[in-house]
Write an enzyme that holds these catalytic residues in place. Structure first.
Site, mmCIF file in Angstrom:
data_model
loop_
_atom_site.group_PDB
_atom_site.id
_atom_site.type_symbol
_atom_site.label_atom_id
_atom_site.label_comp_id
_atom_site.label_asym_id
_atom_site.label_seq_id
_atom_site.Cartn_x
_atom_site.Cartn_y
_atom_site.Cartn_z
ATOM 1 N N ALA A 13 -31.550 33.993 -0.746
ATOM 2 C CA ALA A 13 -31.712 32.595 -0.339
ATOM 3 C C ALA A 13 -32.679 31.850 -1.256
ATOM 4 O O ALA A 13 -33.394 30.955 -0.832
ATOM 5 C CB ALA A 13 -32.205 32.535 1.100
ATOM 6 N N ARG A 19 -25.549 21.839 -6.819
ATOM 7 C CA ARG A 19 -24.345 21.043 -6.529
ATOM 8 C C ARG A 19 -24.403 20.340 -5.170
ATOM 9 O O ARG A 19 -23.563 19.501 -4.870
ATOM 10 C CB ARG A 19 -23.092 21.930 -6.631
ATOM 11 C CG ARG A 19 -22.684 22.203 -8.070
ATOM 12 C CD ARG A 19 -21.550 23.216 -8.139
ATOM 13 N NE ARG A 19 -22.046 24.580 -7.982
ATOM 14 C CZ ARG A 19 -21.256 25.641 -7.814
ATOM 15 N NH1 ARG A 19 -19.942 25.495 -7.738
ATOM 16 N NH2 ARG A 19 -21.784 26.846 -7.694
ATOM 17 N N GLN A 76 -38.829 35.302 -5.224
ATOM 18 C CA GLN A 76 -38.226 35.372 -6.557
ATOM 19 C C GLN A 76 -38.669 34.082 -7.265
ATOM 20 O O GLN A 76 -38.130 33.018 -7.014
ATOM 21 C CB GLN A 76 -36.690 35.434 -6.453
ATOM 22 C CG GLN A 76 -36.001 35.598 -7.790
ATOM 23 C CD GLN A 76 -34.496 35.321 -7.718
ATOM 24 O OE1 GLN A 76 -34.009 34.640 -6.822
ATOM 25 N NE2 GLN A 76 -33.762 35.838 -8.690
ATOM 26 N N THR A 82 -28.219 36.560 -9.131
ATOM 27 C CA THR A 82 -28.150 37.318 -7.879
ATOM 28 C C THR A 82 -28.607 38.774 -8.060
ATOM 29 O O THR A 82 -29.206 39.358 -7.148
ATOM 30 C CB THR A 82 -26.724 37.290 -7.295
ATOM 31 O OG1 THR A 82 -25.791 37.629 -8.341
ATOM 32 C CG2 THR A 82 -26.361 35.914 -6.769
ATOM 33 N N ASP A 105 -25.705 31.596 1.589
ATOM 34 C CA ASP A 105 -24.798 30.446 1.606
ATOM 35 C C ASP A 105 -23.375 30.836 2.019
ATOM 36 O O ASP A 105 -22.436 30.096 1.792
ATOM 37 C CB ASP A 105 -24.801 29.714 0.252
ATOM 38 C CG ASP A 105 -24.263 30.564 -0.898
ATOM 39 O OD1 ASP A 105 -24.093 31.784 -0.717
ATOM 40 O OD2 ASP A 105 -24.022 29.992 -1.981
ATOM 41 N N ASN A 170 -14.529 37.803 -4.472
ATOM 42 C CA ASN A 170 -15.754 38.467 -4.039
ATOM 43 C C ASN A 170 -16.483 37.570 -3.049
ATOM 44 O O ASN A 170 -16.801 36.420 -3.365
ATOM 45 C CB ASN A 170 -16.634 38.712 -5.278
ATOM 46 C CG ASN A 170 -18.024 39.201 -4.914
ATOM 47 O OD1 ASN A 170 -18.209 39.922 -3.945
ATOM 48 N ND2 ASN A 170 -19.015 38.795 -5.712
ATOM 49 N N LYS A 352 -38.345 11.876 33.163
ATOM 50 C CA LYS A 352 -39.061 12.816 32.299
ATOM 51 C C LYS A 352 -39.993 13.627 33.172
ATOM 52 O O LYS A 352 -40.725 13.043 33.968
ATOM 53 C CB LYS A 352 -39.864 12.058 31.246
ATOM 54 C CG LYS A 352 -40.563 12.980 30.256
ATOM 55 C CD LYS A 352 -41.933 12.481 29.825
ATOM 56 C CE LYS A 352 -42.958 12.666 30.909
ATOM 57 N NZ LYS A 352 -44.343 12.385 30.526
ATOM 58 N N ALA A 381 -33.776 -0.554 41.981
ATOM 59 C CA ALA A 381 -33.751 -0.981 40.577
ATOM 60 C C ALA A 381 -35.129 -1.480 40.186
ATOM 61 O O ALA A 381 -35.815 -2.145 40.965
ATOM 62 C CB ALA A 381 -32.719 -2.086 40.397
ATOM 63 N N TYR A 388 -49.074 6.598 32.890
ATOM 64 C CA TYR A 388 -49.927 6.712 31.704
ATOM 65 C C TYR A 388 -50.995 5.628 31.730
ATOM 66 O O TYR A 388 -50.682 4.448 31.874
ATOM 67 C CB TYR A 388 -49.030 6.565 30.472
ATOM 68 C CG TYR A 388 -49.707 6.804 29.143
ATOM 69 C CD1 TYR A 388 -50.483 7.944 28.926
ATOM 70 C CD2 TYR A 388 -49.555 5.894 28.100
ATOM 71 C CE1 TYR A 388 -51.089 8.161 27.700
ATOM 72 C CE2 TYR A 388 -50.154 6.113 26.860
ATOM 73 C CZ TYR A 388 -50.918 7.241 26.668
ATOM 74 O OH TYR A 388 -51.517 7.465 25.457
HETATM 75 C C1 UD1 Z 1 -21.632 34.329 -6.142
HETATM 76 C C2 UD1 Z 1 -20.998 35.551 -6.804
HETATM 77 C C3 UD1 Z 1 -19.478 35.356 -6.818
HETATM 78 C C4 UD1 Z 1 -18.984 35.181 -5.406
HETATM 79 C C5 UD1 Z 1 -19.715 34.043 -4.704
HETATM 80 C C6 UD1 Z 1 -19.359 34.077 -3.232
HETATM 81 C C7 UD1 Z 1 -22.571 36.402 -8.432
HETATM 82 C C8 UD1 Z 1 -22.932 36.505 -9.862
HETATM 83 N N1 UD1 Z 1 -21.500 35.694 -8.138
HETATM 84 O O1 UD1 Z 1 -21.373 33.221 -6.956
HETATM 85 O O2 UD1 Z 1 -18.856 36.501 -7.397
HETATM 86 O O3 UD1 Z 1 -17.575 34.942 -5.415
HETATM 87 O O4 UD1 Z 1 -21.145 34.179 -4.805
HETATM 88 O O5 UD1 Z 1 -19.877 32.963 -2.549
HETATM 89 O O6 UD1 Z 1 -23.258 36.990 -7.606
HETATM 90 N N2 UD1 Z 1 -29.489 33.370 -5.320
HETATM 91 C C9 UD1 Z 1 -30.795 33.838 -5.372
HETATM 92 N N3 UD1 Z 1 -31.388 33.979 -6.571
HETATM 93 C C10 UD1 Z 1 -30.771 33.707 -7.746
HETATM 94 C C11 UD1 Z 1 -29.439 33.229 -7.678
HETATM 95 C C12 UD1 Z 1 -28.825 33.095 -6.470
HETATM 96 O O7 UD1 Z 1 -31.392 34.110 -4.330
HETATM 97 O O8 UD1 Z 1 -31.390 33.879 -8.789
HETATM 98 C C13 UD1 Z 1 -28.837 33.201 -4.006
HETATM 99 C C14 UD1 Z 1 -28.451 31.778 -3.713
HETATM 100 O O9 UD1 Z 1 -29.483 31.112 -3.016
HETATM 101 C C15 UD1 Z 1 -27.203 31.930 -2.872
HETATM 102 C C16 UD1 Z 1 -26.607 33.259 -3.326
HETATM 103 O O10 UD1 Z 1 -27.637 33.943 -3.995
HETATM 104 O O11 UD1 Z 1 -27.500 32.005 -1.498
HETATM 105 C C17 UD1 Z 1 -25.417 33.091 -4.230
HETATM 106 O O12 UD1 Z 1 -25.782 32.366 -5.391
HETATM 107 P P1 UD1 Z 1 -24.839 31.292 -6.065
HETATM 108 O O13 UD1 Z 1 -25.528 30.771 -7.251
HETATM 109 O O14 UD1 Z 1 -24.351 30.314 -5.057
HETATM 110 O O15 UD1 Z 1 -23.632 32.218 -6.541
HETATM 111 P P2 UD1 Z 1 -22.122 31.781 -6.803
HETATM 112 O O16 UD1 Z 1 -22.031 31.092 -8.092
HETATM 113 O O17 UD1 Z 1 -21.601 31.099 -5.605
HETATM 114 CA CA CA Z 2 -22.459 30.384 -3.722
#
Ligand code: UD1
Ligand code: CA
Length: 460
Positions: A13, A19, A76, A82, A105, A170, A352, A381, A388
């Site tokens: 997270a 975006r 992080q 990821t 997400d 994935n 209340k 009414a 208060y």
């Molecule tokens: C990722 C997957 C993709 C998959 C998709 C599903 C990878 C490389 N790709 O892509 O294969 O189909 O999710 O929804 O994993 N996050 C961190 N730290 C980071 C980057 C991301 O905590 O450095 C967290 C984000 O907050 C998010 C999640 O990881 O909750 C996914 O990251 P995001 O950048 O949305 O990955 P996608 O491009 O959607």
């Molecule tokens: Ca995503």
């Protein structure tokens, strides 16, 4: 599964979610009133994991503050991908634990899919949750060999035109023994179009090392949907709302239009309830059998007994409403309100921290705050509890069968005993005893022979 394995969940997270075009970290955007990551954490709670680690980075303090869960937070600092995110959490995980990685997400993932994923990892595989979808958009593609074995996950931005036609994607959810995951991640390089450490690269690494890769398909492809922009969030909201409406319909509640009911919490409804359009149900809401909610009604964290009728544009928050009550239209029932059976609250009445006994009526234009009224009272009414004094709140206590005449001001602290009668227009500051009539207003004077002012000449 053989032995009960030690399961640890890691929820990613830390991303900003560019975006979304928002100052709010993506995982805090709300789906059905709850942050995206909260949905994931609530689902994880049911899995029996020994530990849940949440990797935060962008807006970390806010994410910590706005989620409600018993978890360990891992920071992080820089969002390098990821794979890098998971690597930050692994030092806190026992080597032999099954590590289940989830994305903050991807909020609709089900507990049964997660259990299946953890079980496959318990059998020694790298388990990857996949989905077959009509529109794979920019999600990572699952590449399989001619024999149907998973070979790799290819990110959209690195995929060939041919790979982009693959419709198995994935979900981001995977599980593996922590020790192995650590070793695989150590080999991941940011050698891709985005220059990120991809978690997804562990799949091809596992294949190279002869670790079996097991694909776990979601039963419903909607589970796999992620949120990357507000269009996807809005689509997910619809899916969620349709599911909730369907659940209530199947439970015996009728709806004027299931597309126009919003459910933002844990809602249960008894048989033969009827919910009109544009009703919002939030928090913990329990509707008894035969409850009727009119158009535009908002109910939050409240319990409504059997047969309660709420007429249009009434707001009920933090209240207990007993069977047979009728509320509204345009009533405001605020937290701490408890209404006995068959109470009637009409238009422009606000309550209340007020308890009203069975059969008491406040049919129009009143404020009852910090008050207790007995049974079968009539609130005229314009009745106002003056609770208060500018510094402190005071209570008003009214017995049974009391008549509060129109426009009475009840200056608290005040006690009005059972059977008392307050004459219209009175400002009551002292206790009224059982059966007494209290009148506090100047005597009416009628002036005879009075001449009405004439209209001045030239004035329109
Ligand atoms: C990722 C997957 C993709 C998959 C998709 C599903 C990878 C490389 N790709 O892509 O294969 O189909 O999710 O929804 O994993 N996050 C961190 N730290 C980071 C980057 C991301 O905590 O450095 C967290 C984000 O907050 C998010 C999640 O990881 O909750 C996914 O990251 P995001 O950048 O949305 O990955 P996608 O491009 O959607
Ligand atoms: Ca995503």
């Amino acid at each position: 599964m053989a032995d009960p394995v030690n399961l640890v969940a890691i929820v990613l997270a830390a991303g900003q979610g560019k975006r979304m075009r928002s100052g709010l970290p993506k995982v805090l955007h709300r789906l059905a009133g709850r942050p995206l990551v909260q949905h994931v954490l609530d689902t994880v709670r049911g899995l029996g994991a020994s530990d849940t680690l949440v990797v935060v980075g962008y807006g970390a303090d806010r994410v910590r503050a706005e989620t409600d869960a018993d978890v360990r937070w891992v920071l992080q600092d820089e969002q390098l991908g990821t794979g890098h995110a998971v690597a930050q959490a692994l030092p806190f995980v026992d080597e032999n634990a099954i590590t289940l990685v989830l994305y903050g997400d991807v909020p609709l993932i089900s507990a049964s899919t997660l259990s299946a994923c953890a079980a496959a990892a318990g059998d020694g595989a790298l388990a990857v949750v996949t989905a077959e979808v009509d529109d794979p958009a920019e999600l990572g593609r699952i590449r399989r060999s001619a024999a149907g074995e998973i070979e790799a996950i290819v990110e959209f931005s690195d995929a060939s035109p041919e790979e982009r036609t693959i419709r198995e994607i994935n979900t981001g959810i995977m599980a593996l023994r922590a020790g192995e995951l650590k070793e695989l991640l150590a080999e991941v390089e940011p050698a891709n179009s985005q220059g990120e450490y991809y978690l997804t690269d562990v799949v091809s690494q596992a294949v190279a090392r002869g670790i079996p890769v097991a694909g776990v398909r979601v039963s419903d492809p909607d589970e796999a949907r992620g949120v990357n922009d507000r269009v996807e969030l809005a689509a997910l909201e619809r899916i969620y709302q349709r599911r909730e409406a369907r659940r209530l319909l199947l439970g015996g509640a009728g709806m004027a239009d299931p597309e126009r009911v919003e459910i933002r919490g844990e809602v249960t409804a008894g048989e033969d309830c009827f919910i009109d359009i544009n009703v919002v149900l939030a928090g913990r809401v329990k509707l008894g059998a035969g409850v009727r909610l009119g158009a535009g009604v908002v109910i939050e964290d409240s319990v409504l007994g059997d047969g309660v009728e709420v007429e249009p544009h009434t707001v009920v928050q933090g209240a207990k409403v007993a069977a047979g009550c009728r509320l509204g239209p345009f009533a405001r029932i605020r937290p701490g309100t408890e209404l006995g059976e068959d109470v009637r609250i009409g238009n422009f009445v606000e309550t209340k921290k007020a308890r009203l006994g069975r059969g008491t009526k406040a049919s129009h234009l009143a404020y009852l705050g910090d008050a207790e009224l007995g049974e079968e009272c009539n609130v005229g009414a314009g009745t106002v509890t003056c609770n208060y004094d500018g510094e402190n709140k005071h209570r008003t206590e009214v017995g049974d069968d009391v008549f509060l005449g129109t426009n009475s001001s009840l200056v608290a602290p005040l006690e009005v005993e059972s059977g008392a009668f307050i004459a219209a227009g009175s400002t009551i500051t002292a206790k009224v005893e059982r059966g007494e009539l209290a009148v506090e207003r100047s005597k009416q004077r009628n002036i005879k022979g009075w001449t009405r002012p004439g209209r001045r000449k030239g004035k329109e």
